[in-house]
Design a protein around this motif. Structure first.
Motif, PDB file in Angstrom:
ATOM      1  N   SER A 154     -49.186 -34.549 -22.217  1.00 19.90           N
ATOM      2  CA  SER A 154     -47.955 -33.770 -22.041  1.00 19.90           C
ATOM      3  C   SER A 154     -48.138 -32.298 -22.371  1.00 19.90           C
ATOM      4  O   SER A 154     -47.408 -31.439 -21.855  1.00 19.90           O
TER       5      SER A 154
ATOM      6  N   LEU B 273     -46.043 -28.885 -21.492  1.00 20.67           N
ATOM      7  CA  LEU B 273     -45.275 -28.345 -22.615  1.00 20.67           C
ATOM      8  C   LEU B 273     -45.789 -26.975 -23.036  1.00 20.67           C
ATOM      9  O   LEU B 273     -45.010 -26.116 -23.457  1.00 20.67           O
TER      10      LEU B 273
ATOM     11  N   LEU C 202     -39.417 -33.225 -22.859  1.00 19.45           N
ATOM     12  CA  LEU C 202     -39.716 -34.072 -24.021  1.00 19.45           C
ATOM     13  C   LEU C 202     -38.680 -35.187 -24.170  1.00 19.45           C
ATOM     14  O   LEU C 202     -39.027 -36.338 -24.475  1.00 19.45           O
TER      15      LEU C 202
ATOM     16  N   TRP D  36     -39.030 -27.398 -21.230  1.00 22.10           N
ATOM     17  CA  TRP D  36     -39.881 -28.220 -22.094  1.00 22.10           C
ATOM     18  C   TRP D  36     -39.101 -29.145 -23.010  1.00 22.10           C
ATOM     19  O   TRP D  36     -39.529 -30.262 -23.290  1.00 22.10           O
ATOM     20  N   ARG D  37     -37.930 -28.711 -23.468  1.00 23.19           N
ATOM     21  CA  ARG D  37     -37.147 -29.577 -24.354  1.00 23.19           C
ATOM     22  C   ARG D  37     -36.583 -30.782 -23.588  1.00 23.19           C
ATOM     23  O   ARG D  37     -36.625 -31.921 -24.072  1.00 23.19           O
TER      24      ARG D  37
ATOM     25  N   THR E 126     -41.453 -23.076 -21.528  1.00 20.01           N
ATOM     26  CA  THR E 126     -42.460 -23.860 -22.243  1.00 20.01           C
ATOM     27  C   THR E 126     -42.490 -23.347 -23.675  1.00 20.01           C
ATOM     28  O   THR E 126     -41.805 -22.371 -24.010  1.00 20.01           O
TER      29      THR E 126
ATOM     30  N   TYR F 168     -42.670 -22.810 -14.250  1.00 22.46           N
ATOM     31  CA  TYR F 168     -41.995 -23.385 -15.411  1.00 22.46           C
ATOM     32  C   TYR F 168     -40.730 -22.580 -15.712  1.00 22.46           C
ATOM     33  O   TYR F 168     -40.757 -21.353 -15.685  1.00 22.46           O
TER      34      TYR F 168
ATOM     35  N   SER G   2     -41.611 -37.482 -31.116  1.00 24.21           N
ATOM     36  CA  SER G   2     -41.488 -36.714 -29.873  1.00 24.21           C
ATOM     37  C   SER G   2     -40.054 -36.235 -29.695  1.00 24.21           C
ATOM     38  O   SER G   2     -39.797 -35.104 -29.253  1.00 24.21           O
TER      39      SER G   2
END
Length: 551
Positions: free
Chosen positions: A38, A42, A260, A256-257, A127, A124, A184
């Motif tokens: 990941s 990330l 996750l 990214w959040r 990140t 993205y 995570s």
């Protein structure tokens, strides 16, 4: 005194019970695939340049020329970490001077990005790099993030086997699933890079522990003929499936959040598996919990439509499989021959790991769509595992391992001669290199287990696989070399892969040889001599007695 395999032979090898365990344990590995890689998304680094504040007193011409241009891949792009001194160009702008015509830009003083950076959102949305500005002076934190995850993997490798021996395979399997998934989730609320990386270390510990314990549980429950398929095609292929899921999630979720958060969902879906995956009967017997072990075997017999004996495990009878002799790490260096074999094994595992993780983590630096490239990098692992399994069944170990390493390293070295415009050819060579290194990596467990005698076999596999964790820790810094030259990582990794392929040829050949029981029976390091394959060895491979239970 009977063997555990003999006692439970009435269950058969591939009934409904064994199929259920095979697929459920393999499925539990899927979250490991995307959690293990990941960091590719990330910690992705988008294109960026210095921010010029809207309040700066600049004309449109000076604002468009406020960032110096540098040559990158035969084209001029804005400098990522420098801008022209803002006070100077503001003065020129107020005087009505034009950049390039009235002022020689090459002579202007430059300064660092004092007002932060502007990041491209083409690939993205956000990140950890864009969140905490891990660029320029802080760009060293990006590879360190990946390395610290693998430090967690190394720590988890140390403790997972001991915890599962103490508290049971099933308990630790689901406890480490909870650690991986729970931490995570907590990472989503990280307020700085330091908090994120500390949590990432813990996620790494849970990730490898879950993988190892699932592997051990499967090899202890499944029969001989299914065990080697589970340890290669089952575990490895489902890891690759999880790896393939990662770019799919990342493509549609580019924050990214939120990414996750999405990656924690499959871990939660594994909770119902608690009611279907049993504890290892072998472990229960080792704890003298015979009634519980017998109940599991009785349920398995019922599921397989087989009538079980009234008494399966007699508490007064000692099973051969439970007798173990204590060994120490220094036993791997007791004689000159075993010491040389161990040193070569450590190098083989470490450098193969550098190649595997280096190629996997370098995917965003390839030309083209990083999501598609990541998917291809995962997809190529499936035929690599199948090829490794087929080769292991029919050919000498050291020659096939050296062969795929030569293949992988050779094509990586060819990348430097590919013209810059032939992007697809370069990507194809990278994938072929990944195929070779992945095939070699998946063969190392079997090869190492066959080289060492029974007394130190699990110890040898455990210690050498630790060396692979060291390789994964330093792999991100091979990727970091790409900041200086895009082909440099491939030159270094290709050279090291070819080098370790040469070293592999000096191992003793284990294919066709009887498994050693004592240190004195270990084969000698003799160069290129190959042992002949016998009928007995073919029968041994069809019914392997090697049980690898340490990673």
């Amino acid at each position: 005194m009977r063997d555990y395999e003999e006692v439970t032979a009435f269950l058969g090898e591939w009934g409904p019970f064994q199929r259920l365990i095979f697929f459920l344990l393999s499925a539990s590995i899927i979250p490991n695939g995307f959690n293990g890689m990941s960091v590719v998304f990330l910690a992705g680094t988008p294109e960026h340049h210095c921010r010029v504040p809207d309040t700066a007193n600049l004309s449109s011409a000076w604002r468009n020329h406020s960032i110096p241009l540098v040559l990158q891949d035969d084209r001029e792009v804005p400098h990522s970490c420098r801008r022209y001194r803002l006070a100077t160009i503001s003065n020129f702008s107020s005087l009505g001077l034009e950049p390039g015509r009235d002022v020689d830009l090459e002579q202007l003083e430059q300064e660092s990005c004092l007002d932060g950076w502007e990041f491209s959102q083409d690939v993205y949305l956000s990140t950890i790099v864009t969140e905490w500005n891990l660029v320029c002076e802080d760009d060293w934190k990006t590879p360190l993030t990946a390395s610290l995850f693998f430090v967690g993997v190394l720590l988890g490798s140390f403790v997972s086997g001991q915890l599962s021996d103490r508290f049971g395979r099933k308990n630790i399997l689901f406890a480490t699933m909870a650690v991986q998934t729970g931490f995570s989730f907590v990472q989503i609320f990280s307020i700085n890079w330091e908090m994120f990386t500390v949590l990432f270390v813990i996620v790494g510990m849970g990730q490898i522990s879950n993988y190892v314990v699932a592997f051990i549980l499967g090899t202890e429950i499944l029969g001989k003929s299914v065990r080697i398929i589970f340890s290669t095609l089952g575990v490895c292929t489902f890891f690759a499936v999880g790896y393939m899921v990662l770019p799919l999630f990342a493509y549609f979720i580019r924050d990214w959040r939120m990414l996750l958060l999405a990656l924690t969902v499959p871990g939660v879906l594994c909770v119902p598996l608690w009611w279907f995956i049993p504890e290892s009967p072998r472990w229960l017997i080792s704890q003298r919990r015979f009634k519980e072990a017998e109940a599991i075997i009785q349920r398995a017999a019922k599921m397989n439509n087989i009538v079980a004996p009234a008494v399966i495990f007699d508490p007064a009878e000692e099973l051969n499989s439970l007798k173990q002799q204590k060994v120490y790490i220094l036993d791997l260096f007791r004689t000159w021959n075993i010491a040389i074999t161990t040193i070569m094994s450590l190098l083989l595992w470490m450098l193969t790991s550098v190649g595997y993780f280096g190629l996997s983590l370098n995917v965003p630096n390839l030309h083209g769509d990083p999501y598609l490239n990541c998917f291809l990098s995962a997809l190529i692992e499936v035929p690599a595992y199948i090829t490794a399994w087929l080769l292991l069944r029919t050919l000498p170990r050291r020659y096939i391992i050296a062969g795929v390493l030569f293949w992988g390293g050779g094509v990586l070295l060819l990348i430097q001669v590919v013209p810059a415009d032939y992007y697809f050819l370069s990507i194809g060579l990278v994938m072929l290199g990944k195929f070779g290194v992945t095939s070699a990596f998946s063969m190392l467990y079997v090869f190492t287990a066959e080289l060492y005698p029974t007394l130190v076999r699990n110890m040898a596999v455990g210690i050498t696989s630790m060396a692979s964790r060291v390789g994964s820790i330093i792999a991100p810094y091979f990727v970091y070399l790409g900041a200086y030259n895009k082909v440099l990582p491939y030159i270094v990794m290709g050279s090291l892969t070819v080098l370790i392929g040469i070293v592999t040829l000096f191992f003793p050949e284990s294919f066709g040889a009887t498994l050693p029981e004592t240190l004195e029976q270990m084969q000698k390091v003799k160069g290129f001599r190959c042992w002949r394959r016998s009928r007995n060895s073919i029968q041994r491979e069809e019914n392997p007695k090697v049980l690898i239970t340490a990673f």
